[in-house]
Scaffold this motif. Structure first.
Motif, mmCIF file in Angstrom:
data_model
loop_
_atom_site.group_PDB
_atom_site.id
_atom_site.type_symbol
_atom_site.label_atom_id
_atom_site.label_comp_id
_atom_site.label_asym_id
_atom_site.label_seq_id
_atom_site.Cartn_x
_atom_site.Cartn_y
_atom_site.Cartn_z
ATOM 1 N N LEU A 22 0.825 -1.203 0.000
ATOM 2 C CA LEU A 22 0.000 0.000 0.000
ATOM 3 C C LEU A 22 0.862 1.256 0.000
ATOM 4 C CD1 LEU A 22 -2.733 1.362 0.105
ATOM 5 C CD2 LEU A 22 -2.778 0.962 2.584
ATOM 6 N N LYS A 23 1.944 1.245 0.708
ATOM 7 C CA LYS A 23 2.833 2.411 0.758
ATOM 8 C C LYS A 23 3.362 2.742 -0.642
ATOM 9 C CE LYS A 23 6.874 4.261 3.057
ATOM 10 N NZ LYS A 23 7.881 4.065 4.077
ATOM 11 N N GLU A 24 3.816 1.743 -1.358
ATOM 12 C CA GLU A 24 4.331 1.942 -2.716
ATOM 13 C C GLU A 24 3.220 2.427 -3.658
ATOM 14 O OE1 GLU A 24 6.156 -1.115 -5.788
ATOM 15 O OE2 GLU A 24 7.442 -0.944 -4.004
ATOM 16 N N LEU A 25 2.022 1.892 -3.491
ATOM 17 C CA LEU A 25 0.894 2.325 -4.306
ATOM 18 C C LEU A 25 0.599 3.803 -4.077
ATOM 19 C CD1 LEU A 25 -1.526 1.881 -6.186
ATOM 20 C CD2 LEU A 25 -2.826 1.160 -4.160
ATOM 21 N N LYS A 26 0.548 4.225 -2.812
ATOM 22 C CA LYS A 26 0.263 5.627 -2.505
ATOM 23 C C LYS A 26 1.340 6.544 -3.076
ATOM 24 C CE LYS A 26 -2.653 5.173 1.559
ATOM 25 N NZ LYS A 26 -2.814 5.537 2.967
ATOM 26 N N GLU A 27 2.592 6.131 -2.990
ATOM 27 C CA GLU A 27 3.676 6.938 -3.540
ATOM 28 C C GLU A 27 3.499 7.109 -5.053
ATOM 29 O OE1 GLU A 27 7.360 5.100 -2.325
ATOM 30 O OE2 GLU A 27 6.956 5.541 -0.221
ATOM 31 N N PHE A 28 3.104 6.051 -5.723
ATOM 32 C CA PHE A 28 2.878 6.123 -7.170
ATOM 33 C C PHE A 28 1.702 7.051 -7.486
ATOM 34 C CE2 PHE A 28 0.751 4.861 -11.047
ATOM 35 C CZ PHE A 28 1.800 4.861 -11.962
ATOM 36 N N LEU A 29 0.586 6.885 -6.769
ATOM 37 C CA LEU A 29 -0.616 7.655 -7.061
ATOM 38 C C LEU A 29 -0.452 9.137 -6.735
ATOM 39 C CD1 LEU A 29 -3.390 5.171 -5.891
ATOM 40 C CD2 LEU A 29 -2.547 5.586 -8.223
ATOM 41 N N LYS A 30 0.401 9.479 -5.781
ATOM 42 C CA LYS A 30 0.635 10.890 -5.436
ATOM 43 C C LYS A 30 1.260 11.665 -6.586
ATOM 44 C CE LYS A 30 1.004 10.493 -0.466
ATOM 45 N NZ LYS A 30 1.885 10.513 0.705
ATOM 46 N N GLN A 31 1.820 10.981 -7.554
ATOM 47 C CA GLN A 31 2.413 11.647 -8.715
ATOM 48 C C GLN A 31 1.345 12.240 -9.631
ATOM 49 O OE1 GLN A 31 5.259 9.039 -10.661
ATOM 50 N NE2 GLN A 31 5.794 8.160 -8.692
ATOM 51 N N ASP A 32 0.105 11.784 -9.483
ATOM 52 C CA ASP A 32 -1.015 12.283 -10.283
ATOM 53 C C ASP A 32 -1.739 13.366 -9.470
ATOM 54 O OD1 ASP A 32 -3.566 12.697 -11.449
ATOM 55 O OD2 ASP A 32 -3.594 10.655 -12.243
ATOM 56 N N GLU A 33 -1.635 14.614 -9.927
ATOM 57 C CA GLU A 33 -2.223 15.743 -9.200
ATOM 58 C C GLU A 33 -3.712 15.546 -8.906
ATOM 59 O OE1 GLU A 33 -0.929 18.570 -7.782
ATOM 60 O OE2 GLU A 33 1.019 17.661 -8.222
ATOM 61 N N SER A 34 -4.448 14.938 -9.836
ATOM 62 C CA SER A 34 -5.891 14.775 -9.645
ATOM 63 C C SER A 34 -6.228 13.723 -8.580
ATOM 64 C CB SER A 34 -6.571 14.417 -10.965
ATOM 65 O OG SER A 34 -6.171 13.138 -11.406
ATOM 66 N N LEU A 35 -5.262 12.900 -8.202
ATOM 67 C CA LEU A 35 -5.508 11.870 -7.184
ATOM 68 C C LEU A 35 -5.013 12.268 -5.796
ATOM 69 C CD1 LEU A 35 -4.607 8.619 -9.126
ATOM 70 C CD2 LEU A 35 -6.868 9.418 -8.454
ATOM 71 N N LYS A 36 -4.112 13.225 -5.713
ATOM 72 C CA LYS A 36 -3.523 13.605 -4.419
ATOM 73 C C LYS A 36 -4.576 13.860 -3.351
ATOM 74 C CE LYS A 36 0.981 15.616 -5.265
ATOM 75 N NZ LYS A 36 1.772 16.847 -5.216
ATOM 76 N N LYS A 37 -5.599 14.651 -3.678
ATOM 77 C CA LYS A 37 -6.611 15.006 -2.680
ATOM 78 C C LYS A 37 -7.397 13.790 -2.198
ATOM 79 C CE LYS A 37 -10.330 16.168 -5.876
ATOM 80 N NZ LYS A 37 -11.316 17.143 -6.273
ATOM 81 N N TRP A 38 -7.544 12.800 -3.058
ATOM 82 C CA TRP A 38 -8.337 11.626 -2.702
ATOM 83 C C TRP A 38 -7.600 10.669 -1.775
ATOM 84 C CZ3 TRP A 38 -13.244 11.910 -3.335
ATOM 85 C CH2 TRP A 38 -13.779 12.650 -4.382
ATOM 86 N N LEU A 39 -6.291 10.639 -1.827
ATOM 87 C CA LEU A 39 -5.534 9.632 -1.081
ATOM 88 C C LEU A 39 -5.741 9.731 0.423
ATOM 89 C CD1 LEU A 39 -2.257 9.468 -3.161
ATOM 90 C CD2 LEU A 39 -4.169 7.874 -3.154
ATOM 91 N N ASP A 40 -5.894 10.936 0.953
ATOM 92 C CA ASP A 40 -6.108 11.081 2.391
ATOM 93 C C ASP A 40 -7.563 10.856 2.788
ATOM 94 O OD1 ASP A 40 -3.432 11.623 2.931
ATOM 95 O OD2 ASP A 40 -3.694 13.780 2.627
#
Length: 73
Positions: A22-40
């Motif tokens: 999950l940690k690696e997945l979140k790091e990958f997804l944070k690279q997409d500006e449109s997904l950053k807000k959703w991760l938290d």
């Protein structure tokens, strides 16, 4: 490879990625500006079970879903 699904208002096409936890997945997804807000905000389900531990290991063929909060009444 694991399949990532984005549910509800996230409005993203599914992805297939080579990530180990999950940690690696979140790091990958944070690279997409449109997904950053959703991760938290989102819960994460691994094969339909909510997970919290960022060190949860993924196996090939796993299905991961980002579940945005929902309102109701």
């Amino acid at each position: 490879m694991v399949k990532i699904e984005f549910l509800g208002p996230i409005n993203k096409a599914s992805l297939e990625l080579e990530v180990k936890n999950l940690k690696e997945l979140k790091e990958f997804l944070k690279q997409d500006e449109s997904l950053k807000k959703w991760l938290d905000l989102c819960a994460v389900a691994l094969n339909d079970e909510i997970i919290f531990d960022e060190n949860t290991t993924f196996k090939g063929g796993d299905k991961i879903a980002l579940l945005p909060p929902v309102g109701g009444g």
